[in-house]
Design a protein around this motif. Structure first.
Motif, PDB file in Angstrom:
ATOM      1  N   VAL A   1     -15.288  54.351  -5.955  1.00  0.00           N
ATOM      2  CA  VAL A   1     -14.293  53.978  -6.963  1.00  0.00           C
ATOM      3  C   VAL A   1     -12.903  54.464  -6.569  1.00  0.00           C
ATOM      4  N   SER A   2     -11.940  53.554  -6.660  1.00  0.00           N
ATOM      5  CA  SER A   2     -10.527  53.884  -6.451  1.00  0.00           C
ATOM      6  C   SER A   2      -9.752  53.548  -7.707  1.00  0.00           C
ATOM      7  N   MET A   3      -8.596  54.175  -7.859  1.00  0.00           N
ATOM      8  CA  MET A   3      -7.714  53.852  -8.984  1.00  0.00           C
ATOM      9  C   MET A   3      -6.283  53.777  -8.478  1.00  0.00           C
ATOM     10  N   ILE A   4      -5.611  52.673  -8.809  1.00  0.00           N
ATOM     11  CA  ILE A   4      -4.216  52.471  -8.422  1.00  0.00           C
ATOM     12  C   ILE A   4      -3.334  52.788  -9.621  1.00  0.00           C
ATOM     13  N   LEU A   5      -2.403  53.722  -9.418  1.00  0.00           N
ATOM     14  CA  LEU A   5      -1.465  54.129 -10.455  1.00  0.00           C
ATOM     15  C   LEU A   5      -0.041  53.864 -10.003  1.00  0.00           C
ATOM     16  N   HIS A   6       0.853  53.689 -10.966  1.00  0.00           N
ATOM     17  CA  HIS A   6       2.275  53.716 -10.649  1.00  0.00           C
ATOM     18  C   HIS A   6       2.686  55.173 -10.458  1.00  0.00           C
ATOM     19  N   ARG A   7       3.681  55.380  -9.623  1.00  0.00           N
ATOM     20  CA  ARG A   7       4.136  56.738  -9.344  1.00  0.00           C
ATOM     21  C   ARG A   7       4.451  57.512 -10.624  1.00  0.00           C
ATOM     22  N   ARG A   8       4.992  56.819 -11.638  1.00  0.00           N
ATOM     23  CA  ARG A   8       5.344  57.509 -12.882  1.00  0.00           C
ATOM     24  C   ARG A   8       4.113  58.054 -13.601  1.00  0.00           C
ATOM     25  N   GLY A   9       2.961  57.466 -13.345  1.00  0.00           N
ATOM     26  CA  GLY A   9       1.729  57.973 -13.942  1.00  0.00           C
ATOM     27  C   GLY A   9       1.200  59.221 -13.264  1.00  0.00           C
ATOM     28  N   THR A  10       1.856  59.630 -12.159  1.00  0.00           N
ATOM     29  CA  THR A  10       1.423  60.812 -11.415  1.00  0.00           C
ATOM     30  C   THR A  10       2.395  61.976 -11.561  1.00  0.00           C
ATOM     31  N   GLU A  11       3.387  61.819 -12.434  1.00  0.00           N
ATOM     32  CA  GLU A  11       4.403  62.859 -12.591  1.00  0.00           C
ATOM     33  C   GLU A  11       3.818  64.123 -13.222  1.00  0.00           C
TER      34      GLU A  11
ATOM     35  N   ILE B   1      -0.989  60.311 -16.399  1.00  0.00           N
ATOM     36  CA  ILE B   1      -2.365  59.796 -16.303  1.00  0.00           C
ATOM     37  C   ILE B   1      -3.202  60.566 -15.291  1.00  0.00           C
ATOM     38  N   ILE B   2      -2.596  60.957 -14.174  1.00  0.00           N
ATOM     39  CA  ILE B   2      -3.342  61.426 -13.008  1.00  0.00           C
ATOM     40  C   ILE B   2      -4.216  62.640 -13.298  1.00  0.00           C
ATOM     41  N   GLN B   3      -3.776  63.505 -14.184  1.00  0.00           N
ATOM     42  CA  GLN B   3      -4.501  64.756 -14.414  1.00  0.00           C
ATOM     43  C   GLN B   3      -5.875  64.547 -15.047  1.00  0.00           C
ATOM     44  N   HIS B   4      -6.146  63.344 -15.552  1.00  0.00           N
ATOM     45  CA  HIS B   4      -7.426  63.061 -16.206  1.00  0.00           C
ATOM     46  C   HIS B   4      -8.444  62.416 -15.253  1.00  0.00           C
ATOM     47  N   ILE B   5      -8.034  62.144 -14.019  1.00  0.00           N
ATOM     48  CA  ILE B   5      -8.911  61.447 -13.072  1.00  0.00           C
ATOM     49  C   ILE B   5      -9.719  62.463 -12.274  1.00  0.00           C
ATOM     50  N   ASN B   6     -11.031  62.244 -12.194  1.00  0.00           N
ATOM     51  CA  ASN B   6     -11.903  63.157 -11.455  1.00  0.00           C
ATOM     52  C   ASN B   6     -11.647  63.091  -9.954  1.00  0.00           C
ATOM     53  N   LYS B   7     -12.019  64.151  -9.277  1.00  0.00           N
ATOM     54  CA  LYS B   7     -11.757  64.256  -7.838  1.00  0.00           C
ATOM     55  C   LYS B   7     -12.574  63.266  -7.008  1.00  0.00           C
ATOM     56  N   ASN B   8     -13.677  62.767  -7.559  1.00  0.00           N
ATOM     57  CA  ASN B   8     -14.489  61.816  -6.792  1.00  0.00           C
ATOM     58  C   ASN B   8     -13.993  60.382  -6.928  1.00  0.00           C
ATOM     59  N   VAL B   9     -12.853  60.184  -7.580  1.00  0.00           N
ATOM     60  CA  VAL B   9     -12.179  58.886  -7.635  1.00  0.00           C
ATOM     61  C   VAL B   9     -10.975  58.946  -6.702  1.00  0.00           C
ATOM     62  N   THR B  10     -10.882  58.009  -5.767  1.00  0.00           N
ATOM     63  CA  THR B  10      -9.752  57.971  -4.827  1.00  0.00           C
ATOM     64  C   THR B  10      -8.521  57.403  -5.530  1.00  0.00           C
ATOM     65  N   ILE B  11      -7.418  58.107  -5.427  1.00  0.00           N
ATOM     66  CA  ILE B  11      -6.187  57.686  -6.108  1.00  0.00           C
ATOM     67  C   ILE B  11      -5.216  57.074  -5.099  1.00  0.00           C
ATOM     68  N   HIS B  12      -4.688  55.907  -5.456  1.00  0.00           N
ATOM     69  CA  HIS B  12      -3.638  55.253  -4.678  1.00  0.00           C
ATOM     70  C   HIS B  12      -2.413  55.109  -5.576  1.00  0.00           C
ATOM     71  N   VAL B  13      -1.235  55.232  -4.992  1.00  0.00           N
ATOM     72  CA  VAL B  13      -0.006  55.225  -5.773  1.00  0.00           C
ATOM     73  C   VAL B  13       0.943  54.149  -5.258  1.00  0.00           C
ATOM     74  N   VAL B  14       1.508  53.379  -6.190  1.00  0.00           N
ATOM     75  CA  VAL B  14       2.549  52.406  -5.856  1.00  0.00           C
ATOM     76  C   VAL B  14       3.806  52.792  -6.633  1.00  0.00           C
ATOM     77  N   SER B  15       4.941  52.259  -6.211  1.00  0.00           N
ATOM     78  CA  SER B  15       6.198  52.598  -6.870  1.00  0.00           C
ATOM     79  C   SER B  15       7.074  51.358  -6.963  1.00  0.00           C
ATOM     80  N   GLY B  16       8.228  51.518  -7.588  1.00  0.00           N
ATOM     81  CA  GLY B  16       9.176  50.422  -7.694  1.00  0.00           C
ATOM     82  C   GLY B  16       9.231  49.834  -9.087  1.00  0.00           C
ATOM     83  N   TRP B  17      10.229  48.957  -9.310  1.00  0.00           N
ATOM     84  CA  TRP B  17      10.339  48.252 -10.569  1.00  0.00           C
ATOM     85  C   TRP B  17       9.085  47.405 -10.785  1.00  0.00           C
TER      86      TRP B  17
END
Length: 340
Positions: A33-43, A49-65
């Protein structure tokens, strides 16, 4: 199964919780399982959002308008090459355009069917039956309805006493509580007016959450109404409440209802979509949306008997709902393979 979830919002609320918990549950049972977040969700902030995701889920980050983040999300999904791409909310749904035949493209209807978000997808998951009616027939045959879910989260041992002491609430006061985003759809103006009209002796109103309408509600409410903002421990506030109140104008399902039910709180609610769907669990009639007098009456009645309520939560068990989602994926993947 290789699954990617995409949600490009930036603050943690009900839809984000649903997406994150589903990703966590799927990873726990062995899916990739992977999860794609906007950079603002990782602040680094309390409602990210990011702090609620378990370590066994791979996180990918995108940015921009918005349009650029959507494009980058689409390109990232192509690179990940999942079996299932599961989008949540507007921007992520639009990112699945152009990915036909690459994977199963699914979205959860966190609010309601919107052609610009959902018409191009392969399949949809409704969280309540009323959402299915607006879906075109050709797509509806590839849809299912799966209830929201919630697992009990224990409050801190001293939560009730500590929060009441910190905010000057008497130990024997009746506390009406609301929990969630402070936005127009949640009806907080009606709630404040109903609380004032009810005039329940020795009572307080607590509104937990943040959002676009927080300041306008703070300006409207008198100093006796407590508005602590976003909380990372909502279960502690639920332990502080005696009655849970939803004055929502719109509530597609109401994950917060399940949280209140886990906390064994009496529930007073308006006739939102979610309120009507779950009304059989509540001990009080639903109030008309925006009807201050009716809501005040129900609050008075609930204050007279605010004893804990034991709810049957068997229909909202997380692992069972996760299994239903996986089964739906498999069914729809099989269909796509047969039609290629």
């Amino acid at each position: 199964m290789k699954i990617v979830h995409a949600i490009l919002t930036h603050s943690f609320a009900g839809s984000e919780r649903h997406a994150v918990e589903l990703a966590n549950l799927q990873a726990e049972v062995g899916h990739d399982v992977s999860m794609i977040l906007h950079r603002r969700g990782t602040e680094q902030r309390d409602n990210a959002i990011i702090q609620h995701i378990n370590k066994n889920v791979t996180i990918h980050v995108v940015s921009g308008w918005r349009w650029l983040a959507t494009y980058r999300c689409r390109q990232l999904i192509k690179k990940i090459s999942p079996d299932v791409a599961h989008a949540h909310l507007s921007a992520a749904c639009k990112a699945l355009k152009g990915l036909q035949s690459r994977c199963l493209r699914v979205s959860t209807l966190h609010i309601h069917y919107k052609p610009q978000q959902h018409a191009h997808l392969d399949a949809l998951i409704a969280i309540a039956p009323w959402q299915l009616e607006a879906i075109p027939t050709t797509l509806r045959q590839h849809c299912t309805q799966i209830d929201n879910w919630s697992k009990p989260v224990a409050a801190s041992v001293d939560a009730r006493q500590r929060l009441r002491r910190e905010h000057g609430i008497a130990d024997d006061a009746i506390v009406f509580g609301a929990l969630g985003r402070v936005v127009a759809s949640k009806g907080h103006e009606t709630l404040v007016d109903a609380f004032n009209l009810a005039e329940v002796p020795n009572s307080r109103l607590v509104i937990v959450g943040d959002g676009k309408n927080w300041q306008s509600i703070r300006d409207k409410a008198d100093d006796s109404i407590i508005m602590p903002g976003f909380s990372q421990q909502p279960q502690d506030w639920l332990a502080c409440f005696d009655v849970f109140v939803s004055a929502a104008n719109s509530e597609p399902f109401g994950l917060v209802f399940l949280e209140a039910m886990h906390a064994e709180l009496p529930v007073v609610a308006t006739a939102s979509e979610g309120g009507k769907y779950l009304q059989s669990y509540f001990g009080y009639p639903l109030s008309e949306i925006g009807n201050v007098q009716q809501l005040a009456t129900q609050m008075r009645q609930a204050a007279e008997n605010s004893s804990p309520v034991s709810y049957d939560m068997s229909n909202f068990e997380p692992q069972a709902k996760c299994a239903e989602v996986i089964s739906f994926y498999q069914q729809q993947l099989k269909r796509l393979v047969q039609h290629r």
